[in-house]
Scaffold this motif. Structure first.
Motif, short mmCIF file in Angstrom:
data_model
loop_
_atom_site.label_atom_id
_atom_site.label_comp_id
_atom_site.label_asym_id
_atom_site.label_seq_id
_atom_site.Cartn_x
_atom_site.Cartn_y
_atom_site.Cartn_z
N LEU A 173 -11.60 -48.58 32.16
CA LEU A 173 -12.33 -47.74 33.11
C LEU A 173 -13.00 -46.60 32.35
CD1 LEU A 173 -9.84 -47.39 36.09
CD2 LEU A 173 -12.22 -48.10 36.30
N PHE A 202 -2.63 -44.89 39.52
CA PHE A 202 -2.50 -43.67 38.73
C PHE A 202 -1.28 -42.85 39.11
CE2 PHE A 202 -6.43 -43.58 36.34
CZ PHE A 202 -7.20 -44.52 37.01
N GLY A 203 -0.73 -42.17 38.09
CA GLY A 203 0.31 -41.19 38.34
C GLY A 203 -0.31 -39.86 38.75
N ASP A 204 0.52 -38.91 39.11
CA ASP A 204 0.05 -37.61 39.58
C ASP A 204 -0.41 -36.69 38.45
OD1 ASP A 204 2.45 -37.30 42.33
OD2 ASP A 204 0.49 -38.29 42.19
N GLY A 229 -3.44 -31.78 44.08
CA GLY A 229 -2.03 -32.05 43.81
C GLY A 229 -1.62 -33.49 43.91
N GLN A 230 -2.57 -34.38 44.09
CA GLN A 230 -2.22 -35.79 44.24
C GLN A 230 -2.85 -36.65 43.15
OE1 GLN A 230 -2.67 -37.47 48.16
NE2 GLN A 230 -2.27 -35.53 49.19
N HIS A 231 -2.44 -37.91 43.13
CA HIS A 231 -2.97 -38.81 42.12
C HIS A 231 -4.32 -39.39 42.56
CE1 HIS A 231 -0.52 -41.21 44.95
NE2 HIS A 231 -1.49 -42.10 44.83
N LEU A 232 -5.00 -39.96 41.62
CA LEU A 232 -6.26 -40.64 41.90
C LEU A 232 -6.02 -41.82 42.84
CD1 LEU A 232 -7.76 -40.71 38.33
CD2 LEU A 232 -8.97 -39.84 40.32
N TYR A 255 -13.20 -43.13 42.99
CA TYR A 255 -11.84 -42.66 43.20
C TYR A 255 -11.90 -41.25 43.81
CZ TYR A 255 -9.83 -46.35 40.29
OH TYR A 255 -9.43 -47.57 39.78
N ILE A 265 -2.74 -37.91 32.27
CA ILE A 265 -2.57 -38.82 33.41
C ILE A 265 -2.27 -40.22 32.88
CG2 ILE A 265 -3.67 -39.85 35.44
CD1 ILE A 265 -5.52 -37.43 35.55
N GLN A 294 -6.31 -50.16 38.30
CA GLN A 294 -5.19 -49.36 37.82
C GLN A 294 -4.64 -48.49 38.95
OE1 GLN A 294 -6.49 -47.08 34.33
NE2 GLN A 294 -7.69 -48.83 33.64
#
Lengths: 117, 121
Positions: free
Chosen positions: A105, B112-114, A41-44, A36, B93, B110
């Protein structure tokens, strides 16, 4: 319990340099492997994944990873990095021994990649 | 664009107060949602797995009464940090899993959110 280890906490490269980020996991059974990326500032976001078949997996943005079962490794590579690759990279593993599509995970500690222009 | 929305993105509150974080699945119905906690320079640690309509499954060492999780609908899960203290300050998260048959959304484990940066003073 399985664990995931990423060798470097912070890698600094110049643009056009080649990249290899190490990832080792500690589980002897069937696993699914993932990389990943998390931009500031962003999501995975999922870069690539390995379930079975060809151990060399190609992902988005020119990234690839090689699963070496004998070494319990799934290293991430890119031949020539760009400034926009600056981000944090996480290796993750799912124990697939149960045969289900997706289990929990387990993440590595993350590697921060800084690419200088 | 974002598949999972997490709100708020940043919260600062006084010690002893309770804080609620929302996680919404925008593009699919998430039968399962996950809550993680991330400390600086460390990995994402799974706190709990939340299944719609049932009690959350907490990981070992996570206090159920401290971190209340509710998954009342297929698109919303909430994490409430009760009586928060400075040691609860962290980055939280959430993620959502799409059931089979959802095309792109089912093609990865999954989404993911920020994340939510929680600071307890």
């Amino acid at each position: 319990a399985q664990s995931v280890s990423q060798h470097n906490h912070h890698v600094i490269l110049s643009e056009a340099a080649s990249l290899e980020l190490g990832c080792n996991y500690s589980y002897g059974g069937t696993v699914n492997l993932f990389w990943y990326v998390q931009y500031p500032g962003q999501h995975l976001q999922l870069l690539l994944k390995y379930f079975s078949g060809d151990p060399l997996v190609k992902g988005i943005k020119g990234f690839e990873a090689e699963f070496i079962k004998s070494k319990f490794s799934f290293n991430l590579r890119k031949p020539s990095v760009q400034w926009s690759d600056t981000a944090e990279y996480f290796c993750a593993v799912i124990d697939n021994a149960g045969g289900t599509s997706y289990g929990k995970l387990t993440f590595g500690q993350g590697t921060i990649l800084t690419v200088h222009p | 664009g974002a598949v999972v929305s997490q709100h708020p993105s940043w919260v600062i509150c006084k010690s002893g107060t309770s804080v609620k974080i929302e996680c919404r699945s925008l593009d699919f119905q998430a039968t399962t949602m996950f809550w993680y906690r991330q400390f600086p320079k460390q990995s994402l640690m799974l706190m709990a797995t939340s299944n719609e309509g049932s009690k959350a499954t907490y990981e070992q060492g996570v206090e159920k009464d401290k971190f209340l999780i509710n998954h009342a609908s297929l698109t919303l899960s909430t994490l409430t940090v009760t009586s928060a203290h400075p040691e609860d300050s962290s980055f939280y998260i959430c993620s959502a899993r799409a059931p089979p048959g959802q095309g792109f959304y089912s093609n990865q484990p999954q989404h993911f959110g920020d994340g939510t940066r929680l600071s307890i003073l």
